[in-house]
Design a protein around this motif. Structure first.
Motif, PDB file in Angstrom:
ATOM      1  N   GLY A  59       6.721   0.594   8.350  1.00 35.62           N
ATOM      2  CA  GLY A  59       5.603   1.271   7.794  1.00 35.62           C
ATOM      3  C   GLY A  59       4.228   0.482   8.685  1.00 35.62           C
TER       4      GLY A  59
ATOM      5  N   SER B 145       8.757   6.880  -0.258  1.00 31.83           N
ATOM      6  CA  SER B 145       7.747   6.357   0.626  1.00 31.83           C
ATOM      7  C   SER B 145       8.235   5.648   1.582  1.00 31.83           C
TER       8      SER B 145
ATOM      9  N   GLU C 155       0.663  -1.123  -0.020  1.00 30.43           N
ATOM     10  CA  GLU C 155      -0.005   0.290   0.115  1.00 30.43           C
ATOM     11  C   GLU C 155       0.886   1.523  -0.022  1.00 30.43           C
ATOM     12  N   THR C 156       1.936   1.159   0.759  1.00 35.16           N
ATOM     13  CA  THR C 156       2.906   2.321   0.835  1.00 35.16           C
ATOM     14  C   THR C 156       3.519   2.772  -0.457  1.00 35.16           C
TER      15      THR C 156
END
Ligand SMILES: [Zn+2]
Length: 368
Positions: A333, A262, A115-116
């Motif tokens: 994350g 990210s 997702e990140t």
């Protein structure tokens, strides 16, 4: 709320039975009856994390990496792990670790990584296999709802985002009780026919025993007829790594820039051609090199993981763009979403528990 309650919440999110056999997940240190009002989450225990926890008067630290991954034969002040454990014990701070069970769950480490990186249509790269069973119970039609409900509550019937999944087919059951029998329907010694339902549900093999006990509690028969089958269907709920799509094909070069940004990565090692177009991306947070062949078979253009060895880069060349973005970078994350899920569960129980992330970075790797 006690340590045992927190343990229960985490194991709902990341069941222990899904963990790798060689792993050491669960409560590492502490008393289950101790009260918890402050929880801190960190990727791992370091001396910095221990000092922060003591300063913040935390009662429990939730980590991803277990501090006792290699089982200790002694805990003394002669090494850093021993000093950390002793300091935590002296300050009554419990430690709970959710490691490969947090990797293998939907919305765990690899799903969050995917997702990140902006992937869509995310699914497991390698679904867990060989850990499920099928339970078939023969129930008189009058009791089928009650038995099915009891089985669901004991852990059966979960497939992907669906619960209470069952299959039911009606038929005729027959039996003839001996002189010692005490049949719920009909007479002992006489041949009986009863309208029954064949009720089928899938379940984690580890839960089968408690599900059968639950069935026996509500099933009306003196002898409950049931069958157990091993199931080799890949799990929809648990697996290793993740694979998904970018919304459009971009160059490997721009994808790598996206990774750096990210994931908060200072440097990235990779093999591949910077100008090649990429769209299908496989990922595995942490040391995921073992999934390389799986990523190639799944026709991924890129595989993002960490701790990649020199010869693994060699074997990837010309077959897939292999990216080593760093262990901490591909895993950290998970901490914020884990905090949120824990917070939601605690608030649902109307408990007043504060949950924070450790402020100190635990990444030991430096780059220049
Ligand atoms: Zn890791």
């Amino acid at each position: 709320m006690t340590v045992a309650d927190v343990e229960h919440i985490i194991e709902e999110l990341a069941p222990v039975w899904t963990a790798w056999d060689q792993d050491n997940v669960g409560l590492q240190l502490g008393r289950r009856d101790q009260r918890v009002s402050r929880i801190m989450i960190a990727l791992e225990i370091t001396d910095g994390v221990v000092s922060e926890a003591i300063r913040k008067r935390v009662n429990l630290i939730l980590t991803h990496h277990p501090p006792l991954f290699h089982r200790a034969s002694s805990i003394t002040n002669s090494d850093q792990t021993g000093r950390n454990i002793l300091a935590l014990a002296q300050n009554k701070i419990a430690v709970y670790s959710a490691h490969t069970n947090l990797d293998f769950t939907r919305n765990g480490v690899s799903f969050v990584l995917a997702e990140t990186l902006g992937l869509e249509k995310i699914r497991f790269l390698s679904p867990l296999e060989g850990k499920l069973s099928k339970i078939v119970v023969f129930v008189p039609a009058t009791h089928v709802e009650q038995v099915a409900k009891e089985m669901s509550e004991a852990g059966a019937g979960t497939i992907g985002n669906y619960g209470s999944c069952s299959f039911r087919v009606e038929g005729t059951g027959t039996f003839k009780g001996t002189a010692e029998s005490n049949p719920h329907v009909g007479e002992r010694g006489s041949f009986e026919r009863v309208r029954e339902v064949r009720l089928e549900m899938v379940a984690p093999t580890v839960s089968v025993r408690s599900i059968v006990e639950a069935v026996k509690r509500v099933h009306p028969y003196e002898e409950v007829a049931y069958d157990l089958y091993p199931v080799s269907t890949p799990s929809a709920n648990f697996g290793m790594g993740a694979i998904g799509l970018l919304d459009r094909a971009i160059t490997l070069q721009s994808f790598l820039r996206r990774c750096k940004q990210s994931l908060d990565a200072r440097s990235i090692r990779y093999t591949g051609s910077p100008l090649q177009k990429v769209k299908t991306i496989a990922v595995c947070g942490g040391s995921g090199s073992d999934l390389l062949e799986m990523a190639i078979r799944a026709k991924a253009d890129v595989f993002v993981t960490a701790d990649v060895r020199y010869h693994t880069f060699h074997s990837a060349r010309e077959r897939i763009a292999l990216v080593d973005a760093g262990h901490w970078e591909t895993e950290h994350g998970i901490l914020q979403p884990l905090r949120q899920r824990l917070l939601d569960a605690v608030q649902q129980l109307k408990q007043n528990v504060s949950i924070t992330l450790a402020q100190i970075s635990t990444n030991p790797v430096q780059s220049i």
